[in-house]
Design an enzyme around this catalytic site. Structure first.
Site, short mmCIF file in Angstrom:
data_model
loop_
_atom_site.label_atom_id
_atom_site.label_comp_id
_atom_site.label_asym_id
_atom_site.label_seq_id
_atom_site.Cartn_x
_atom_site.Cartn_y
_atom_site.Cartn_z
N ASP A 214 0.68 -1.31 -0.06
CA ASP A 214 -0.02 -0.14 0.01
C ASP A 214 0.89 1.11 -0.03
OD1 ASP A 214 -2.39 1.23 0.13
OD2 ASP A 214 -2.92 0.85 1.95
N ASP A 215 1.00 2.04 -0.91
CA ASP A 215 1.41 3.28 -1.32
C ASP A 215 3.06 3.18 -1.23
OD1 ASP A 215 -1.27 4.04 -0.41
OD2 ASP A 215 -0.75 5.86 0.75
N CYS B 253 -6.11 4.45 -3.51
CA CYS B 253 -6.43 3.04 -3.30
C CYS B 253 -7.49 2.39 -3.85
CB CYS B 253 -6.52 2.79 -1.83
SG CYS B 253 -5.10 3.56 -0.57
N HIS C 251 -9.76 -1.79 -1.43
CA HIS C 251 -9.61 -0.55 -0.33
C HIS C 251 -11.10 -0.86 0.50
CE1 HIS C 251 -9.10 3.23 1.37
NE2 HIS C 251 -10.28 3.78 0.94
N ASP D 68 -0.18 -0.37 -4.89
CA ASP D 68 -1.52 0.03 -5.62
C ASP D 68 -1.23 1.59 -6.10
OD1 ASP D 68 -1.18 1.67 -3.06
OD2 ASP D 68 -3.37 1.25 -2.45
CA LIG Z 1 -2.78 2.96 -1.17
#
Ligand SMILES: [Ca+2]
Ligand SMILES: [Ca+2]
Length: 486
Positions: free
Chosen positions: A45-46, A85, A139, A322
């Site tokens: 994530d990120d 997301c 998400h 993502d």
């Molecule tokens: Ca994300």
């Protein structure tokens, strides 16, 4: 026998075969008999590109991602379909772009937008796979509401996000608990990602079952809040700051300023915090690095379990983020932008017998490709309506012909087209940016108004979507719980 007879006989045989397949237990139809590969599907994530996997000079160390890449193919120019997301994950997991589904925002009810679209997981369930996993795959907000879906019937329940008793970053005026950073928790066992990795370790450590397994591993870090145990921060005591150019925004068009209106305060707030407490910005950058390392270590535990498993040589491994994240570059902190840092991601495919160990593909690709590629790799039927393009030619030969650029969308009518050399952005109001990554990897010099590049702009503009679905409604209330309780 004439050709009509032959066609009729063929139809009858297909019909008979279908009946036999339907009547067989799933295990007999798919698993060991066919040697179907297992799938380990890791999403982080990120995680941005300031990592050693993608740039040996980058300060954030990702040794476990590097060892995974050595087993298969690293895509050096991979991009999300959308730098947020929900739209990113929906595009990757359904193979449909935001412009097709109307899923542009983090609160959009994606299942409401595409009620009948099979996710990647549902395709594998239909093919008889044992589909399970843990952590963040789609998400979710409203207490995991987006997970009330058939895709997740055998998944581990989501662990709720936990926070320390008070904010840790020493800047009470900056953001919420969700944008906080600091040393926490003391024990790795108290983090969600530790539990997610442990679930996957257990799944990989058991003896192979009758059915092939699709195992999803959704790692939350380095997503905010930027918490990791103290030793992860200390490893980055000497970390520098990302490159920035004073007055970088002076050549941005109105469309950019309009799109960035809601997230501008993150950077402005950080400047104010830094004025009051010198070193805060570096602490923040250090915390992001710490969280990235933490994610890498948890992924390493899962890879160790795979290495020690009999599944090792017959498992397709996918790893992707993502979207990326700005750490102050272009005076921006957050994703939610169409510039390189918010969209450039780590993406690795290990496909035994297809990808060459240690190979690298420099062609630009975006994550709508995941859906058709993964289904093709496992011999599952693909859907002709898919927006993504199958990467099989590149997996076999990273230098195969590939004219297609990567396409990114953020909110309706804002897009970026990334070719091997250029990033072209067009905003809702028609205003544009163009960056030459050969000469300007930091995207400091917007060339869109320079007549000399009108041909470059035209060659990128032709890839913009021709239709743009209306924004689908947001999810206002939690969906009723399914029997599986997700
Ligand atoms: Ca994300
Ligand atoms: Ca600039």
């Amino acid at each position: 026998m004439n050709s009509i007879d032959l066609i009729e006989i063929r139809k009858a045989l297909i019909c008979l075969l279908s009946i036999v397949v339907v009547c067989l237990p799933l295990s007999a139809a798919t698993a060991d008999d066919t040697g179907a590969p297992d799938v380990l599907f890791i999403v982080v994530d990120d995680m941005n590109d300031w990592i050693s996997l993608l740039d040996p000079k980058a300060p954030i160390n990702t040794p476990n991602l590097e060892r995974l890449a050595k087993r298969g193919m690293l895509f050096s120019r991979a991009y999300c379909a959308s730098p947020a997301c929900n739209p990113s994950r929906v595009a990757a997991l359904t193979g449909l772009r935001p412009t097709t589904t109307g899923v542009y925002g983090n609160k959009t009810d994606w299942r409401g937008a595409v009620p009948y679209r099979k996710t990647i997981m549902q395709n594998f369930i239909a093919a008889g796979y044992d589909v399970r996993g843990a952590g963040k795959i789609f998400h979710h907000h409203l207490d995991g509401a987006f997970h009330d879906d058939d895709s997740f019937q055998d998944f581990q329940h989501l662990h709720p996000q936990q926070y320390p008793p008070q904010k840790l970053n020493g800047a009470p005026e900056y953001g919420s608990r969700n944008t906080d950073w600091g040393h926490w928790p003391n024990r790795v066992e108290d983090s969600i990602d530790y539990h997610t990795a442990s679930y996957c370790v257990r799944a990989l450590s058991g003896p192979p079952g009758e059915r092939p397994m699709f195992l999803a591993c959704g790692i939350y870090k380095p997503h905010s809040p930027f918490f990791a145990p103290a030793e992860y921060h200390r490893a980055y005591d000497e970390i520098g700051l990302p490159a920035r150019k004073p007055d970088d925004w002076h050549d941005l068009p109105l469309g950019a300023a309009s799109l960035m209106r809601k997230t501008k305060w993150f950077w402005q707030g950080m400047i104010n915090v830094e004025k009051n407490r010198e070193g805060s910005y570096q602490d923040f950058v250090r915390a992001y690095a710490a969280c990235t390392s933490f994610a890498d270590v948890q992924i390493g535990r899962v890879l160790d379990a795979l290495d020690n498993s009999p599944r090792r040589d017959n498992t397709i491994v996918i790893l992707w983020s993502d979207h990326g994240f700005h750490l102050g570059e272009k005076d921006h902190i957050e994703k939610f932008a169409l510039w390189e840092k918010s969209n450039h991601i780590p993406f690795i495919v290990v496909a035994p017998g297809v990808t060459k160990p240690g190979s690298r593909c420099d062609r630009p690709v975006d994550m709508t490709a995941l859906y058709p590629t993964l289904l093709a790799l496992c011999g599952l039927p693909t859907d002709a309506k898919c927006d993504g393009h199958n990467l099989m030619p590149l997996l076999r030969d990273p230098n195969a012909k590939w004219d297609r650029p990567a396409l990114m969308t953020y909110r309706r009518c804002n897009h970026a087209v990334r070719s091997a050399r250029w990033r072209y952005i067009r905003y809702e109001d028609g205003s544009e940016e163009l960056y030459d990554h050969d000469a300007d990897p930091n995207e400091w010099y917007n060339l869109a108004d320079d007549e000399r590049y009108s041909g470059v702009i035209a060659s990128h503009k032709k890839w913009l979507p021709t239709t743009e679905a209306k924004q689908s409604p947001d999810l206002k209330r939690r969906r009723p719980k399914t029997e599986a309780g997700r």
